[in-house]
Design a protein around this motif. Sequence first.
Motif, short mmCIF file in Angstrom:
data_model
loop_
_atom_site.label_atom_id
_atom_site.label_comp_id
_atom_site.label_asym_id
_atom_site.label_seq_id
_atom_site.Cartn_x
_atom_site.Cartn_y
_atom_site.Cartn_z
N PHE A 45 11.48 39.62 9.95
CA PHE A 45 10.14 39.27 10.48
C PHE A 45 10.27 38.33 11.69
O PHE A 45 9.56 38.49 12.68
CB PHE A 45 9.29 38.61 9.40
CG PHE A 45 8.71 39.55 8.37
CD1 PHE A 45 9.07 40.90 8.34
CD2 PHE A 45 7.80 39.10 7.42
CE1 PHE A 45 8.55 41.77 7.39
CE2 PHE A 45 7.26 39.96 6.46
CZ PHE A 45 7.63 41.29 6.44
N HIS A 49 9.24 39.33 15.48
CA HIS A 49 7.94 38.66 15.72
C HIS A 49 6.81 39.31 14.92
O HIS A 49 5.74 39.60 15.45
CB HIS A 49 7.60 38.67 17.22
CG HIS A 49 8.74 38.16 18.05
ND1 HIS A 49 9.07 36.82 18.09
CD2 HIS A 49 9.64 38.81 18.83
CE1 HIS A 49 10.14 36.67 18.87
NE2 HIS A 49 10.50 37.85 19.32
N ILE A 50 7.08 39.54 13.66
CA ILE A 50 6.07 40.14 12.78
C ILE A 50 5.12 39.03 12.30
O ILE A 50 5.57 37.97 11.85
CB ILE A 50 6.73 40.82 11.55
CG1 ILE A 50 7.80 41.85 11.97
CG2 ILE A 50 5.68 41.43 10.62
CD1 ILE A 50 7.32 43.00 12.79
N ASP A 51 3.83 39.30 12.39
CA ASP A 51 2.84 38.35 11.90
C ASP A 51 2.61 38.66 10.42
O ASP A 51 1.97 39.65 10.08
CB ASP A 51 1.54 38.53 12.71
CG ASP A 51 0.39 37.73 12.12
OD1 ASP A 51 0.62 36.92 11.19
OD2 ASP A 51 -0.74 37.94 12.58
N TRP A 52 3.16 37.82 9.54
CA TRP A 52 3.09 38.14 8.11
C TRP A 52 1.75 37.76 7.47
O TRP A 52 1.61 37.76 6.27
CB TRP A 52 4.27 37.57 7.33
CG TRP A 52 4.52 36.10 7.49
CD1 TRP A 52 3.87 35.10 6.84
CD2 TRP A 52 5.49 35.49 8.33
NE1 TRP A 52 4.37 33.90 7.23
CE2 TRP A 52 5.39 34.10 8.14
CE3 TRP A 52 6.45 35.98 9.22
CZ2 TRP A 52 6.19 33.20 8.82
CZ3 TRP A 52 7.25 35.08 9.87
CH2 TRP A 52 7.12 33.71 9.68
N THR A 53 0.75 37.45 8.32
CA THR A 53 -0.59 37.27 7.76
C THR A 53 -1.41 38.54 7.99
O THR A 53 -2.56 38.63 7.61
CB THR A 53 -1.30 36.07 8.43
OG1 THR A 53 -1.41 36.33 9.83
CG2 THR A 53 -0.55 34.77 8.21
N THR A 54 -0.80 39.53 8.64
CA THR A 54 -1.52 40.77 8.97
C THR A 54 -0.92 41.92 8.18
O THR A 54 0.21 42.37 8.44
CB THR A 54 -1.40 41.06 10.49
OG1 THR A 54 -1.71 39.86 11.17
CG2 THR A 54 -2.33 42.16 10.94
N GLU A 57 0.77 45.09 9.78
CA GLU A 57 2.05 44.75 10.43
C GLU A 57 3.16 44.62 9.39
O GLU A 57 4.30 45.04 9.60
CB GLU A 57 1.93 43.42 11.19
CG GLU A 57 1.74 43.61 12.67
CD GLU A 57 1.97 42.35 13.49
OE1 GLU A 57 3.09 41.82 13.50
OE2 GLU A 57 1.00 41.91 14.12
N LYS A 99 10.74 29.23 6.72
CA LYS A 99 9.64 30.22 6.65
C LYS A 99 9.66 31.07 5.40
O LYS A 99 8.68 31.74 5.08
CB LYS A 99 9.71 31.14 7.89
CG LYS A 99 9.49 30.42 9.19
CD LYS A 99 8.04 29.93 9.30
CE LYS A 99 7.86 29.03 10.50
NZ LYS A 99 6.68 28.18 10.40
N GLU A 102 6.81 31.05 2.76
CA GLU A 102 5.56 31.66 3.23
C GLU A 102 5.63 33.18 3.10
O GLU A 102 4.70 33.82 2.62
CB GLU A 102 5.37 31.36 4.73
CG GLU A 102 4.63 30.10 5.03
CD GLU A 102 4.50 29.93 6.54
OE1 GLU A 102 4.16 30.88 7.25
OE2 GLU A 102 4.76 28.80 6.99
#
Length: 224
Positions: A45, A49-54, A57, A99, A102
């Motif tokens: 991730f 640059h993966i947005d792990w809140t989306t 994605e 990270k 999270e």
Amino acid sequence: MKKIIVTIDGWSSCGKSTIAKQMAKALGYVYIDSGAMYRAITLYFLRHHIDWTTEPEIIEALDKIHLSFRHNDHSGQSEIYLNGENVEYLIRELVVAEKVSEVAAVATVRKFAVEQQQKMGIEKGIVMDGRDIGTTVFPEAELKLFMTADIETRVVRRFIEMHAKNPNVTKEEVRANLQMRDHIDSNREVSPLRMAEDAVLLDNTNLTMEDQLDLSLKLVAKKL
Ligand code: DC
């Protein structure tokens, strides 16, 4: 000969992987470091640059992730591979450690990892360590250990380990990281760190590694 599943859960830096590796070796079992899977996913991730809140994605990214464990004949250890690359050492760095809790709190990520972990246990003869192994991954495991040690002992142990690799790391950074991970791991909604009702509590603050192994193997013997 009967084979069982041994689960080892507990706080960060309690020495779970040390005892898990020793037990697996003594028993001729497979050792699986489930935390390495969450760390390797986090590394992917971060790199991409993966947005792990989306959610979309995450789904797209997980689809491109292949994790495997391979035995290193040289070190005698099992090491994790991310899409064919050995990342066993990279995933231990502080950027990942900062990270990983999270990422590990994301339900879709957990589902992805847990399904693979459950497959690894089909034939039993496995020692797996993590946070939710006795509660979620293998609730039917024959032997469940829950490890703990006092915070100061854990900080010193992790500091020595990290300092050997990175002399710039401070004890305060290590302490802050441990406390943050403990907090997120035990307060997340999905599979928070909990001691299973049928787990045996092992506080190793004042135990030598030999005593700890001896005690754990006696618990296994009772189940066989
Ligand atoms: O065991 P470890 O420190 O390598 O684990 C890294 C992180 O992954 C930790 O902060 C919590 C998470 N984890 C988890 O949520 N569930 C697991 N079964 C194993 C690890």
